[in-house]
Design a protein around this motif. Structure first.
Motif, PDB file in Angstrom:
ATOM      1  N   UNK A   1     -11.021 -17.905 -12.655  1.00 19.56           N
ATOM      2  CA  UNK A   1      -9.736 -17.541 -13.251  1.00 19.56           C
ATOM      3  C   UNK A   1      -8.898 -16.866 -12.197  1.00 19.56           C
TER       4      UNK A   1
ATOM      5  N   UNK B   1      -9.011 -22.014 -13.635  1.00 16.04           N
ATOM      6  CA  UNK B   1      -7.918 -21.691 -14.543  1.00 16.04           C
ATOM      7  C   UNK B   1      -6.865 -20.905 -13.786  1.00 16.04           C
TER       8      UNK B   1
ATOM      9  N   UNK C   1      -3.588 -18.969 -14.351  1.00 18.29           N
ATOM     10  CA  UNK C   1      -2.824 -18.374 -15.450  1.00 18.29           C
ATOM     11  C   UNK C   1      -1.338 -18.332 -15.090  1.00 18.29           C
TER      12      UNK C   1
ATOM     13  N   UNK D   1       1.863 -15.622 -29.305  1.00 21.30           N
ATOM     14  CA  UNK D   1       1.109 -15.971 -28.102  1.00 21.30           C
ATOM     15  C   UNK D   1       1.664 -17.224 -27.443  1.00 21.30           C
TER      16      UNK D   1
ATOM     17  N   UNK E   1     -15.017 -11.170 -13.522  1.00 22.32           N
ATOM     18  CA  UNK E   1     -14.140 -10.264 -12.799  1.00 22.32           C
ATOM     19  C   UNK E   1     -13.853  -9.075 -13.696  1.00 22.32           C
TER      20      UNK E   1
ATOM     21  N   UNK F   1     -14.207 -16.124 -16.855  1.00 26.28           N
ATOM     22  CA  UNK F   1     -13.028 -16.978 -17.032  1.00 26.28           C
ATOM     23  C   UNK F   1     -13.070 -17.704 -18.376  1.00 26.28           C
ATOM     24  N   UNK F   2     -11.975 -17.656 -19.065  1.00 26.14           N
ATOM     25  CA  UNK F   2     -11.924 -18.347 -20.341  1.00 26.14           C
ATOM     26  C   UNK F   2     -12.585 -17.582 -21.476  1.00 26.14           C
TER      27      UNK F   2
ATOM     28  N   UNK G   1     -13.095 -15.227 -24.492  1.00 32.08           N
ATOM     29  CA  UNK G   1     -12.147 -14.819 -25.520  1.00 32.08           C
ATOM     30  C   UNK G   1     -12.061 -13.292 -25.569  1.00 32.08           C
TER      31      UNK G   1
ATOM     32  N   UNK H   1      -7.019 -15.548 -27.228  1.00 32.35           N
ATOM     33  CA  UNK H   1      -6.477 -14.886 -26.047  1.00 32.35           C
ATOM     34  C   UNK H   1      -7.567 -14.831 -24.988  1.00 32.35           C
ATOM     35  N   UNK H   2      -7.258 -15.387 -23.841  1.00 30.01           N
ATOM     36  CA  UNK H   2      -8.217 -15.288 -22.737  1.00 30.01           C
ATOM     37  C   UNK H   2      -8.267 -13.825 -22.299  1.00 30.01           C
TER      38      UNK H   2
ATOM     39  N   UNK I   1      -8.858 -12.275 -19.657  1.00 26.59           N
ATOM     40  CA  UNK I   1      -8.172 -11.900 -18.420  1.00 26.59           C
ATOM     41  C   UNK I   1      -6.696 -11.617 -18.633  1.00 26.59           C
ATOM     42  N   UNK I   2      -6.156 -12.215 -19.665  1.00 24.20           N
ATOM     43  CA  UNK I   2      -4.710 -12.091 -19.847  1.00 24.20           C
ATOM     44  C   UNK I   2      -4.294 -10.723 -20.386  1.00 24.20           C
TER      45      UNK I   2
END
Lengths: 328, 911
Positions: free
Chosen positions: A6, A47, A49, A104, B8, B25-26, B28, B68-69, B71-72
Motif C-alpha cells: 500500500x 495499491x 491510494x 466515502x 505498515x 494493505x487492504x 479493513x 474503509x481501507x 491505511x486511509x
C-alpha cells in the motif's frame, strides 16, 4: 508471488509514476475494490491510494463545472451549483447509496465500479466471461431479474450499477484522464464499451491511466432535469430501472430532450434516437410514449427480466411527463 | 496460495486519543479497530457496506468501517460508539432515549444506528423524520421495525418510565445499558486475543461429489494447526433438532446436498487466515444434477435425498373435522386459489459466531444461540462425550428469529478446540451465514373455501407443499403446525388441511417466526377477502361473523372456555377500517396513477410445542447478603425475555424488578428454560418464573412466620417483612449457604397442558393461542408496480401486556418482517447471498404503526399473558396483499409482490 503493498500518492503525477503495470491498482475510497479483493476477483499486488487528490469542484470559464475525481459523492450531491444547475446528478447520487457510502465513495471510483452481477461475484460456483474470459455466462439462462436488456451480448448481460454515471451521461459529462503520456478527455457516453465478446473490457481506460476529473458542460438555459429510480425497496437498492431525463420546452414544443437509462445496460444508456424523436414535438404523453418505444426497440430480454422493457418505457414517460408538467 | 504482505504502522486518533496499529494493505478499518485495537463496539454484519452496523465517524462523517481501507485513516480522527458515549453529552442523551423507547432490541445494529444519529444530531438539534431516515438509511435493523429508533432520535416523549417494574408497566430493558454504550458482547466479541481461527470449506454447488487430496500434506505444507473433516468426529456425524428426523451431517461425506454445505474446516492462526485463499484447499468438486424445486423432487426417478423418505417426502401433517367436501358443495359461494412463496432469509444482522476453549478438560462453547441446552444435546452426540464434559455459555444474540435454534458454528468450535487443545474462534461471513443457515419454507398452497349466503364458512379444503430443503431441521414442525393453524382464528366445522414437506437440493428450511403459518395465512386471509367481496359482505364483518369464540371448538376440536381474543382484535380495527376505507375511496376518485387501498388480515398462533412436552425451569434464591438472584436460562435474543421474565418473577416475589440479580444463561449454572421459539418464553418460562417467585416468597413467609400479604425488602444481610403487626427481620447470616451461595432457594418447572393429536388432528395441541389483526393502507403506483405502505394499525391480544413498550417493539418488528416477506424478500439459493441482492426493509420502508393492545386474559398464562413473538408477522403479508387488491383489483398470489410482479398482474388485468 509478489507481496501486496500500500502506498499513498501525493499527486496525480506521483500516482502515475508509482503505477508500474497491471498488478497495480489505484485505490479510491475502496467501497468496491476492497470488496472485490475480499472476493478474490481483484488481485492487485500494489495499491496506490489516490484519495485526497483532486478534491475540488471548480466552476469553469465556459460556465461548466469541473469535479475532481477524488470528491466524495456527498460533496457532489450537496454542492450548491450541482443542486441548482445539475439537479439530476444530485438526485441520482442521493438515490444511489446510503449516507455512509456517499461519504466515502469518490466520483472516479463510482464511475469505475464494477457490476453487481451475482455470477460475477460467485468465483467458486459460477461461470463468468467478465471475470474469466471465455468461461461462459451462467446469468444467461439463470437468475437474471436484475440483468441488462440493452447493449448486452451473448457473452455477458451484466449491468453497470452506478446511478451517478447515468446522470453524468445525461449531462454529456467528459472524463479527464492522465497518464505518463499526457492527458486526454473522453466523453462519458464514449467512455464505456459494450461487452460484445470481451466483457472483461468495460471502458476505454488503459492500464496506468487515472481519472482526475469530470467536466460538466455549461448548463443550458431553461433545461429541466430529474432522476427517477424504480427499485424493490424504498432506499439503497440497485435500480431495476432508472431514468435521468431532461427537457427544454419553448413555445409549446420540445427543443431539447435527454434520456439516459440505468439498470438496463452494461453502461449508462443514452437513448439518442428517442431524444431526437421528441425534439420538435409537443410535450405530450403520446410524444413521450413514442420516444419510449424507440428507446427500447432493440431490447433483448431474458425470461427473468422481460418486465424491464415495459418498466423502462413507463419510467421514461413518467419522468418526461413530470418534467413537462413542471415546465407548464 | 497465500500472498505475503507488508504491514505498515499507521497513526490516527481513536476516540480523541492517539492510536497506532500495524495495518496490512487492504485491511479493513473495522478489522483493525476490533482486532488490533480491541474496539469491539464496532459491529460487523456484512463486510460489504450493506448493513451499516460498523458505522464509525471518520473526521466526523459516518462511514462504513468495513469498506474503509485501514491505511486511509492515517492522521485522521475515528470515533466509535464507546468513545462517543464516554465523551459526548449528546451521545449519553441519545442512549437514554434509545432505552426509553425500546429502540435497541438485540442491539447488534445499535452502535451503527447511534453513531449515525450522533453525526446528525451534532449539526441538527431537532431533525425531522425525513432527515433521520436519510441519516440512518444505511443501517439495517431486523428487530425493531425502525419506528422506535426514529422516535428515539427525534426525541419523542419517553415511553418507559421509572417504577418497580411490576407486571403491566413499561420499564427499560434490564439488560439494555450495554446495548447503548457499546459494551454488549455478541458471538464474535468474546474471543480472547490470539485465538486460532476456523474457516469452513463449503460446497460451491447445490449437489456435488468431492474428493480430498492429501490433507496431511496440505497441513504440513501450509502450517495450519488442523484440518477437520468427517473423520475427526468421535461421536456421530449427524445433527438435527427433532430426534426422529436427525439427518444433517456436520461435514458431508462423499456428496453434498446443498450449496454451502460444509465438507471440511481449516484451523489456523489469524495471520494465516488473513491471506488464506480457500481455492488453495485440496478438494476437487464434481458438480452433479440437482433437484431444486418440489415438483421435480416428487417426479418418478428423481434423486432421493434420504433413505426411507420415499418421493422425497419428509413427512406431512393432517387435520380434519366435519366433511370439507360436503361443506363446499353446500356453499352459496366458493373461492379458490393457488398461492406460492419463496425462501425467506432471517437476516439477523449478527452472523453466527463464537469461540471455544478447553477448561479443566471440558469443552466450553461461547456462541450466539436460541437454544443452549439443545446445543449441548447435539454436541454430546457429535463429540461422543459425556454430557458433563460440555458447557454452553451463550453470548448476547444479535437476532435469531428461529434460525439460531439449530446449531451452526458450535460443532466446528468444539471439534477444533478438542483437536488443538487451544482456544478457537469463528465468525461466519455474511454469504456463509446466508448459504448455510436455515430459511423460511417456500410454499405451494391450494385452498378452496365456501360460505353460505349469510357469510358463515361452510367448507375449507387446504393442501400445502413446503420445500424443506436438503435436511429436516424444523420442517416436521412446520408440517404439523400448518394444518392446525391454516383455518386462521375462525370457527370452521367442515375442514380438511394437509401439508407435506419435500426435500430438495436447497438449503434446509427450518424455523422462522411463525413456522409455516405466515405462508398459510397468506392463502387463507387472501381468500377470505375474495369470498367476502363475492358475498357482498364487508371483509372485516365477514371475519367477525366467523371469528372463533370462547366455547366454540377449533378445527382440532379443542374448546377454550376463556381467553379467545380474536373478535376483540377485529373490532378494535373497526374505526380505522371505516375511516381509512372512506379516505381511500375519496383519494382514488381524483388520483389516476396512484391508487390507495386498505387491507386487513387476522392471525393466530399456538404458544409452545405442538402436543409435546415443553417444560421450562427457573431457579431463584437469596444470597447471604440479602440479594435476590434469578437464574434465567431463557435466551433473550432481543425480544426481551431477560426483562419480561424478571418482571414476572419480581411481581410474584413482591419486589422491584431492578433489585433482582440476574444470572445466565449458562448450561453449568441455569436450569433448562427451553428454547426461545414458538412464542413460548413469556408464557412458559414466564410461568416457571412466576412459580419460582411465588415459591420463594412462600418459603420466606413461612420461615419468618408473617402474614401472606407482608411486604418484603431485601438487603444488608437480612429480609425485612412488614405486615399488619409491624416489621419482622430475618437475619440471613446465620443460615447455611449451599454450593451456589444461596441461603434460600426455589426451583420450579412449568409445562403447558396439551393433549396429543389423533390421526385426524383432533386433540389439544396448545394450552393457549394468541390472536392478532392488522390493517394497512398502501399506495400502489399502477404505472410502476411499486407498493408503498403508509400506515399500519395492529391489534394484538396478548392476554396481559407484561411490558407494553416491549409488546409494541415486537409488533413493530414483526410488521417489518411481514412487510419484507410481502414486498421484497426472496432468497434464491446461490444468487442472493448478501444484503444487497437480498433486500430487507430499511428505515424508509416502514410507515407509522399504531399498536392496539388487547388484554383478554388467559387462564394458563402468567398474570394472564400470552405469547406474542410469532403472531406479530402472521397477518402482515396478507393484509398488504388485500390492500393491493383493494387498490387495484388485482389479486397477487405470490410473494414477494415486487414492482415487476405487481405491474405484470396489473397489465394482465387490463387486457
Amino acid at each position: 508471488m509478489n507481496p501486496l503493498t500500500y502506498e499513498k500518492a501525493t499527486s496525480s503525477t506521483d500516482a502515475l509514476e508509482r503505477h508500474d503495470g497491471d498488478a497495480a491498482k489505484f485505490l479510491g475510497a475502496g467501497t468496491n475494490l476492497v470488496d472485490l479483493m475480499r472476493e478474490g476477483i481483484a488481485t492487485p499486488t500494489r495499491l496506490i491510494d489516490v484519495t485526497g487528490l483532486a478534491q475540488s469542484i471548480e466552476e469553469q470559464s465556459d460556465g461548466g463545472l469541473r469535479i475532481g475525481a477524488g470528491v466524495s459523492n456527498t460533496a457532489v450531491a450537496e454542492d450548491a451549483t450541482v443542486r441548482a444547475q445539475y439537479p439530476a446528478l444530485s438526485r441520482a447520487i442521493l438515490a444511489g447509496a446510503s449516507a455512509q457510502i456517499r461519504n466515502m465513495a469518490t466520483v472516479g471510483g463510482n464511475i469505475l465500479q464494477r457490476t453487481r452481477c451475482s455470477y460475477f461475484y460467485d468465483v467458486a460456483g459460477s461461470r463468468c466471461n467478465k471475470r474469466s474470459p471465455g468461461e461462459g455466462c451462467d446469468a444467461i439462462g439463470g437468475f437474471n431479474r436484475a440483468h441488462g436488456i440493452l447493449g448486452v451480448s451473448d457473452s455477458c448481460i451484466a449491468t453497470h450499477p452506478s446511478d451517478m454515471a447515468v446522470a453524468l451521461s445525461l449531462y454529456d459529462a467528459v472524463i479527464n484522464v492522465e497518464s505518463d503520456e499526457g492527458t486526454r478527455s473522453i466523453p462519458i457516453n464514449d467512455f464505456y464499451v459494450l461487452p460484445e465478446d470481451t466483457p472483461d473490457i468495460e471502458n476505454q481506460l488503459n492500464p496506468g491511466e487515472l481519472i482526475v476529473s469530470v467536466d460538466l458542460p455549461a448548463p443550458s438555459a431553461n433545461r429541466r432535469a430529474t432522476y427517477r429510480k424504480v427499485r424493490d425497496r424504498a432506499s439503497y437498492a440497485f435500480a431495476l430501472v432508472s431514468v435521468a431525463g431532461s427537457l427544454i420546452i419553448k413555445d409549446g414544443l420540445v427543443v431539447d430532450a435527454g434520456i439516459s437509462l440505468g439498470g438496463v445496460a452494461p453502461k449508462p444508456w443514452r437513448a439518442i434516437e428517442a431524444e431526437a424523436a421528441i425534439v420538435g414535438s409537443p410535450p405530450t404523453e403520446e410524444t413521450f410514449r413514442n420516444a419510449a418505444q424507440i428507446a427500447l426497440a432493440d431490447a433483448t430480454t431474458q425470461p427473468g427480466n422481460v418486465f424491464k422493457t415495459e418498466l423502462a418505457q413507463r419510467v421514461i414517460v413518467a419522468v418526461l411527463q413530470d418534467l413537462a408538467g413542471d415546465a407548464q | 496460495m497465500n500472498k505475503p504482505f507488508f504491514s505498515q504502522q499507521i497513526a490516527f486518533e481513536l476516540n480523541t486519543q492517539p492510536a497506532r496499529a500495524d495495518a496490512t494493505p487492504g485491511q479493513r478499518l473495522s478489522e483493525l479497530l476490533r482486532e488490533n485495537l480491541g474496539a469491539r463496539d464496532v459491529k460487523i454484519g456484512c463486510d460489504a457496506g450493506d448493513c451499516g452496523a460498523c458505522t464509525v465517524l471518520l473526521d466526523g462523517q459516518p462511514v462504513c468501517a468495513c469498506l474503509t481501507a485501514a491505511h486511509q485513516v492515517e492522521g485522521r480522527s475515528v470515533e466509535t460508539l464507546a468513545g462517543l458515549y464516554r465523551a459526548e453529552e449528546k451521545a449519553k442523551r441519545l442512549a437514554d432515549s434509545f432505552q426509553n423507547h425500546g429502540a435497541a432490541q438485540c442491539g447488534i445494529c445499535t452502535p451503527g444506528m447511534m453513531v449515525s444519529a450522533i453525526a446528525l444530531l451534532r449539526n441538527n438539534d431537532a431533525p425531522t423524520e425525513d432527515e433521520v431516515k436519510d441519516a440512518l438509511g444505511g443501517v439495517l435493523c431486523r428487530c425493531t421495525g425502525y419506528r422506535k429508533i426514529i422516535d428515539a432520535v427525534v426525541g419523542a416523549p419517553a415511553i418507559a418510565h421509572d417504577g418497580d417494574g411490576s407486571v403491566g408497566t413499561s420499564i427499560r430493558r434490564l439488560d439494555g445499558q450495554c446495548k447503548v454504550d457499546g459494551t454488549e458482547a455478541f458471538g464474535d466479541d468474546v474471543a480472547p486475543v490470539g485465538c486460532l481461527e476456523i474457516f469452513v470449506i463449503r460446497s460451491p454447488f447445490a449437489r456435488a461429489s468431492f474428493t480430498f487430496e492429501n490433507l496431511a500434506s496440505f497441513a504440513d505444507a501450509t502450517g495450519v494447526e488442523a484440518v477437520l473433516t468427517a473423520d475427526d468426529i468421535a461421536g456421530r456425524n449427524i445433527f438435527g433438532v427433532i430426534p426422529q428426523f436427525m439427518d444433517q451431517p456436520v461435514f458431508a461425506e462423499a456428496e453434498t446436498r446443498f450449496r454451502g454445505e460444509a465438507v471440511a474446516a481449516v484451523v489456523a492462526t489469524s495471520e494465516f487466515m488473513s491471506t488464506f485463499d480457500p481455492r488453495s484447499f485440496p478438494v476437487t468438486w464434481t458438480e452433479m444434477p440437482a433437484t431444486q424445486n418440489i415438483h421435480d423432487a416428487q417426479k418418478d426417478g428423481a434423486v432421493q435425498l434420504h433413505h426411507g423418505r420415499d418421493g422425497n417426502v419428509m413427512c406431512g401433517g393432517f387435520v380434519t373435522c366435519g366433511d370439507a367436501q360436503a361443506g363446499l358443495s353446500a356453499a352459496s359461494k366458493t373461492v379458490e386459489g393457488h398461492f406460492k412463496s419463496g425462501f425467506v432469509e432471517h437476516g439477523y444482522i449478527e452472523p453466527e459466531a463464537g469461540f471455544a476453549q478447553i477448561v479443566n478438560g471440558r469443552v466450553e462453547v461461547h456462541a450466539c444461540t436460541q437454544a443452549p441446552v439443545m446445543d449441548l444435546d447435539s454436541l454430546q452426540i457429535i463429540l461422543g462425550l459425556d454430557r458433563s464434559q460440555i458447557r454452553i455459555v451463550p453470548t448476547a444474540v444479535g437476532g435469531g428469529f428461529g434460525s439460531k435454534l439449530d446449531i451452526s458454528v458450535q460443532p466446528y468450535l468444539a471439534l477444533a478446540a478438542l483437536k488443538t487443545g487451544k482456544p478457537v474462534r469463528i465468525c461466519y461471513s455474511r454469504t456463509e451465514s446466508m448459504q448455510s443457515s436455515t430459511k423460511r419454507h417456500p410454499s405451494d398452497i391450494r385452498l378452496k373455501i365456501g360460505a353460505d349466503a349469510e357469510g358463515r364458512i361452510t367448507g375449507f379444503d387446504f393442501y400445502g407443499e413446503f420445500d424443506t430443503g436438503a435436511y429436516a431441521s424444523w420442517g416436521p414442525t412446520v408440517a404439523n403446525r400448518v394444518p392446525v393453524h391454516a383455518s386462521g382464528p375462525y370457527a370452521i366445522s367442515n375442514y380438511r388441511a394437509e401439508s407435506k414437506g419435500i426435500h430438495t437440493h436447497n438449503p434446509p428450511a427450518g424455523a422462522f417466526r411463525g413456522f409455516g403459518v405466515p405462508q398459510s395465512a397468506i392463502a387463507q386471509e387472501s381468500l377470505f377477502d375474495d369470498l367476502a367481496r363475492k358475498l357482498g359482505i364487508d371483509p372485516l364483518e365477514f371475519r367477525i361473523i366467523n371469528a372463533l369464540e370462547d366455547g366454540v371448538p377449533t378445527v382440532c376440536g379443542q374448546v377454550f372456555d376463556q381467553g379467545v381474543g380474536i373478535t376483540a382484535c377485529l373490532k378494535a380495527l373497526r374505526p380505522a377500517w371505516q375511516s381509512e376505507t372512506a379516505a381511500a375511496k375519496a383519494f382514488n376518485e381524483t388520483s389516476t396513477t396512484i391508487k390507495r387501498g386498505v387491507g386487513i388480515a387476522a392471525g393466530w398462533y399456538g404458544c409452545g410445542n405442538t402436543s409435546l412436552p415443553n417444560p421450562s425451569t427457573i431457579k431463584s434464591g437469596v444470597r447471604p447478603d440479602g440479594r435476590v438472584v434469578l437464574y434465567q436460562g431463557a435466551m433473550d435474543i432481543g425480544q426481551g425475555a431477560n426483562t419480561v421474565i424478571t418482571q414476572i418473577f419480581a411481581t410474584a416475589l413482591g419486589v422491584p424488578a431492578d433489585s433482582i440479580s440476574r444470572i445466565g444463561a449458562d448450561t453449568d449454572v441455569t436450569p433448562d428454560a427451553g428454547k426461545t421459539s414458538a412464542s413460548r418464553q413469556t408464557y412458559v418460562s414466564g410461568n416457571a418464573a412466576r412459580l419460582s417467585g411465588e415459591a420463594l416468597r412462600r418459603l420466606i413467609l413461612e420461615r419468618m412466620n408473617v402474614a401472606r400479604d407482608a411486604e418484603l425488602t431485601f438487603g444488608d444481610g437480612e429480609i425485612v417483612a412488614t405486615d399488619a403487626e409491624g416489621e419482622h427481620r430475618f437475619d440471613l447470616s446465620k443460615l447455611a449457604c449451599d454450593d451456589e451461595r444461596l441461603v434460600l432457594r426455589a426451583e420450579e418447572t412449568y409445562d403447558p397442558p396439551t393433549r396429543p393429536l389423533d390421526e385426524n388432528g383432533q386433540g389439544a395441541p396448545y394450552a393457549q393461542f394468541g390472536y392478532a389483526a392488522h390493517l394497512v393502507v398502501v399506495d400502489v403506483d399502477t404505472a410502476m408496480g411499486t407498493v408503498k405502505p403508509t400506515k399500519f394499525v395492529a391489534a394484538h391480544d396478548v392476554g396481559r401486556a407484561i411490558n407494553p413498550m416491549m409488546v409494541e417493539g415486537q409488533v413493530h418488528g414483526g410488521i417489518a418482517q411481514g412487510l419484507g416477506m410481502a414486498l421484497m424478500e426472496e432468497y434464491v439459493p446461490g444468487r442472493t447471498e448478501n444484503l444487497h441482492d437480498y433486500l430487507i426493509p430499511t428505515i424508509g420502508d416502514i410507515p407509522p404503526i399504531e399498536t392496539i393492545i388487547i388484554e383478554e386474559p388467559d387462564a394458563h398464562g402468567p398474570y394472564g399473558a400470552k405469547g406474542l413473538g410469532e403472531h406479530v408477522l402472521i397477518p402482515t403479508a396478507p393484509a398488504i396483499l388485500n390492500a393491493i387488491n383493494a387498490a387495484t383489483g388485482v389479486r397477487i398470489t405470490r410473494v414477494p409482490a415486487t414492482p415487476s410482479l405487481v405491474r405484470t398482474e396489473i397489465r394482465k388485468a387490463q387486457r
